[in-house]
Design a protein around this motif. Structure first.
Motif, mmCIF file in Angstrom:
data_model
loop_
_atom_site.group_PDB
_atom_site.id
_atom_site.type_symbol
_atom_site.label_atom_id
_atom_site.label_comp_id
_atom_site.label_asym_id
_atom_site.label_seq_id
_atom_site.Cartn_x
_atom_site.Cartn_y
_atom_site.Cartn_z
ATOM 1 N N ASP A 1 0.820 -1.215 0.000
ATOM 2 C CA ASP A 1 0.000 0.000 0.000
ATOM 3 C C ASP A 1 0.852 1.263 0.000
ATOM 4 O OD1 ASP A 1 -2.397 -1.400 -0.032
ATOM 5 O OD2 ASP A 1 -2.463 -1.513 2.159
ATOM 6 N N ASN A 2 1.860 1.282 -0.857
ATOM 7 C CA ASN A 2 2.778 2.417 -1.014
ATOM 8 C C ASN A 2 3.623 2.691 0.221
ATOM 9 O OD1 ASN A 2 2.047 2.893 -3.670
ATOM 10 N ND2 ASN A 2 0.303 4.121 -3.040
ATOM 11 N N HIS A 3 3.671 1.762 1.174
ATOM 12 C CA HIS A 3 4.570 1.860 2.318
ATOM 13 C C HIS A 3 5.725 0.906 2.059
ATOM 14 C CE1 HIS A 3 1.898 4.342 4.673
ATOM 15 N NE2 HIS A 3 0.894 3.537 4.309
ATOM 16 N N GLN A 4 6.912 1.428 2.165
ATOM 17 C CA GLN A 4 8.102 0.665 1.829
ATOM 18 C C GLN A 4 8.938 0.460 3.088
ATOM 19 O OE1 GLN A 4 9.998 2.042 -1.791
ATOM 20 N NE2 GLN A 4 11.936 2.092 -0.719
ATOM 21 N N PHE B 1 29.143 -1.109 3.591
ATOM 22 C CA PHE B 1 28.664 -0.298 2.475
ATOM 23 C C PHE B 1 27.294 0.295 2.810
ATOM 24 C CE2 PHE B 1 26.534 0.391 -1.584
ATOM 25 C CZ PHE B 1 27.516 1.081 -2.291
ATOM 26 N N TRP B 2 26.394 -0.520 3.365
ATOM 27 C CA TRP B 2 25.057 -0.037 3.727
ATOM 28 C C TRP B 2 25.176 1.108 4.736
ATOM 29 C CZ3 TRP B 2 20.337 -1.036 1.747
ATOM 30 C CH2 TRP B 2 19.240 -0.521 2.445
ATOM 31 N N HIS B 3 25.991 0.882 5.754
ATOM 32 C CA HIS B 3 26.144 1.880 6.806
ATOM 33 C C HIS B 3 26.793 3.167 6.269
ATOM 34 C CE1 HIS B 3 26.798 3.628 10.726
ATOM 35 N NE2 HIS B 3 28.076 3.770 10.440
ATOM 36 N N ASP B 4 27.840 3.037 5.488
ATOM 37 C CA ASP B 4 28.603 4.204 5.024
ATOM 38 C C ASP B 4 27.960 4.943 3.857
ATOM 39 O OD1 ASP B 4 30.467 3.557 6.941
ATOM 40 O OD2 ASP B 4 31.908 2.682 5.520
ATOM 41 N N ARG B 5 27.288 4.227 2.967
ATOM 42 C CA ARG B 5 26.822 4.850 1.728
ATOM 43 C C ARG B 5 25.316 4.985 1.612
ATOM 44 N NH1 ARG B 5 30.175 4.428 -2.697
ATOM 45 N NH2 ARG B 5 28.754 5.982 -3.553
ATOM 46 N N ILE B 6 24.535 4.140 2.290
ATOM 47 C CA ILE B 6 23.082 4.143 2.096
ATOM 48 C C ILE B 6 22.339 4.637 3.338
ATOM 49 C CG2 ILE B 6 21.065 2.706 1.577
ATOM 50 C CD1 ILE B 6 23.043 0.909 -0.056
ATOM 51 N N GLU B 7 22.678 4.107 4.482
ATOM 52 C CA GLU B 7 21.966 4.452 5.711
ATOM 53 C C GLU B 7 22.008 5.954 6.005
ATOM 54 O OE1 GLU B 7 21.910 1.683 9.373
ATOM 55 O OE2 GLU B 7 23.568 3.093 9.668
ATOM 56 N N ARG B 8 23.044 6.635 5.592
ATOM 57 C CA ARG B 8 23.222 8.055 5.887
ATOM 58 C C ARG B 8 22.518 8.986 4.897
ATOM 59 N NH1 ARG B 8 29.333 8.497 8.098
ATOM 60 N NH2 ARG B 8 29.230 6.682 9.441
ATOM 61 N N LEU B 9 21.950 8.426 3.846
ATOM 62 C CA LEU B 9 21.260 9.252 2.851
ATOM 63 C C LEU B 9 20.000 9.871 3.447
ATOM 64 C CD1 LEU B 9 21.425 6.866 -0.247
ATOM 65 C CD2 LEU B 9 22.757 8.971 0.095
ATOM 66 N N GLU B 10 19.597 11.008 2.892
ATOM 67 C CA GLU B 10 18.314 11.578 3.303
ATOM 68 C C GLU B 10 17.221 10.590 2.946
ATOM 69 O OE1 GLU B 10 17.029 14.342 -0.404
ATOM 70 O OE2 GLU B 10 18.573 15.157 0.899
ATOM 71 N N ASP B 11 16.097 10.667 3.621
ATOM 72 C CA ASP B 11 15.027 9.676 3.523
ATOM 73 C C ASP B 11 14.606 9.390 2.076
ATOM 74 O OD1 ASP B 11 13.159 7.908 4.847
ATOM 75 O OD2 ASP B 11 11.604 9.322 4.204
ATOM 76 N N ARG B 12 14.377 10.420 1.292
ATOM 77 C CA ARG B 12 13.905 10.234 -0.086
ATOM 78 C C ARG B 12 14.935 9.468 -0.920
ATOM 79 N NH1 ARG B 12 15.157 12.518 -4.598
ATOM 80 N NH2 ARG B 12 16.335 14.193 -3.632
ATOM 81 N N ARG B 13 16.201 9.797 -0.769
ATOM 82 C CA ARG B 13 17.250 9.123 -1.545
ATOM 83 C C ARG B 13 17.447 7.686 -1.070
ATOM 84 N NH1 ARG B 13 22.331 12.448 -1.553
ATOM 85 N NH2 ARG B 13 22.940 11.053 -3.231
ATOM 86 N N ARG B 14 17.334 7.452 0.249
ATOM 87 C CA ARG B 14 17.461 6.089 0.764
ATOM 88 C C ARG B 14 16.307 5.217 0.267
ATOM 89 N NH1 ARG B 14 17.340 7.170 5.650
ATOM 90 N NH2 ARG B 14 15.273 6.399 6.153
ATOM 91 N N LYS B 15 15.095 5.770 0.238
ATOM 92 C CA LYS B 15 13.939 5.025 -0.280
ATOM 93 C C LYS B 15 14.150 4.650 -1.749
ATOM 94 C CE LYS B 15 11.144 5.022 3.292
ATOM 95 N NZ LYS B 15 10.834 3.788 3.973
ATOM 96 N N ASP B 16 14.808 5.539 -2.507
ATOM 97 C CA ASP B 16 15.102 5.247 -3.913
ATOM 98 C C ASP B 16 16.016 4.028 -4.013
ATOM 99 O OD1 ASP B 16 15.046 5.749 -6.752
ATOM 100 O OD2 ASP B 16 17.046 6.637 -6.561
ATOM 101 N N VAL B 17 17.028 3.949 -3.160
ATOM 102 C CA VAL B 17 17.930 2.785 -3.151
ATOM 103 C C VAL B 17 17.140 1.534 -2.762
ATOM 104 C CG1 VAL B 17 19.941 1.742 -2.052
ATOM 105 C CG2 VAL B 17 19.962 4.188 -2.590
ATOM 106 N N GLU B 18 16.367 1.628 -1.699
ATOM 107 C CA GLU B 18 15.601 0.480 -1.201
ATOM 108 C C GLU B 18 14.653 -0.073 -2.255
ATOM 109 O OE1 GLU B 18 13.709 2.140 2.220
ATOM 110 O OE2 GLU B 18 15.537 2.099 3.427
ATOM 111 N N PHE B 19 14.090 0.796 -3.083
ATOM 112 C CA PHE B 19 13.159 0.372 -4.127
ATOM 113 C C PHE B 19 13.797 -0.658 -5.062
ATOM 114 C CE2 PHE B 19 11.297 0.834 -8.351
ATOM 115 C CZ PHE B 19 9.959 0.606 -8.075
ATOM 116 N N PHE B 20 15.110 -0.568 -5.270
ATOM 117 C CA PHE B 20 15.806 -1.458 -6.193
ATOM 118 C C PHE B 20 16.333 -2.735 -5.540
ATOM 119 C CE2 PHE B 20 15.985 2.629 -8.411
ATOM 120 C CZ PHE B 20 15.443 2.235 -9.631
ATOM 121 N N LEU B 21 16.066 -2.930 -4.259
ATOM 122 C CA LEU B 21 16.419 -4.195 -3.622
ATOM 123 C C LEU B 21 15.429 -5.265 -4.057
ATOM 124 C CD1 LEU B 21 17.127 -3.000 0.035
ATOM 125 C CD2 LEU B 21 18.808 -3.522 -1.756
#
Length: 70
Positions: free
Chosen positions: A26-29, A44-64
């Motif tokens: 339902d559009n919740h990721q 890598f997750w901690h250094d490069r992804i976890e620190r991203l602003e919410d919108r950019r991190r959600k963009d990465v998560e979408f491709f998992l």
């Protein structure tokens, strides 16, 4: 197909053996992790992804890989 920064980060994380999976409902990721990541993927997750602003991190998560797919 054009690669986005989010897609490239997700692909690198997975190449390092990352185990996180995305759940979209339902559009919740949300991201799930049942098995521990290999050290390189965790770092890598901690250094490069976890620190991203919410919108950019959600963009990465979408491709998992999705747990919604069989």
């Amino acid at each position: 197909m054009e690669s986005t920064e989010g897609r490239m980060l997700a692909e690198e994380y997975l190449r390092l053996g990352g185990k996180r999976r995305v759940k979209i409902d339902d559009n919740h990721q949300t991201v799930r992790l049942w098995e521990a990541d290999p050290p390189d993927a965790e770092r890598f997750w901690h250094d490069r992804i976890e620190r991203l602003e919410d919108r950019r991190r959600k963009d990465v998560e979408f491709f998992l890989p999705s747990i919604n797919s069989p």
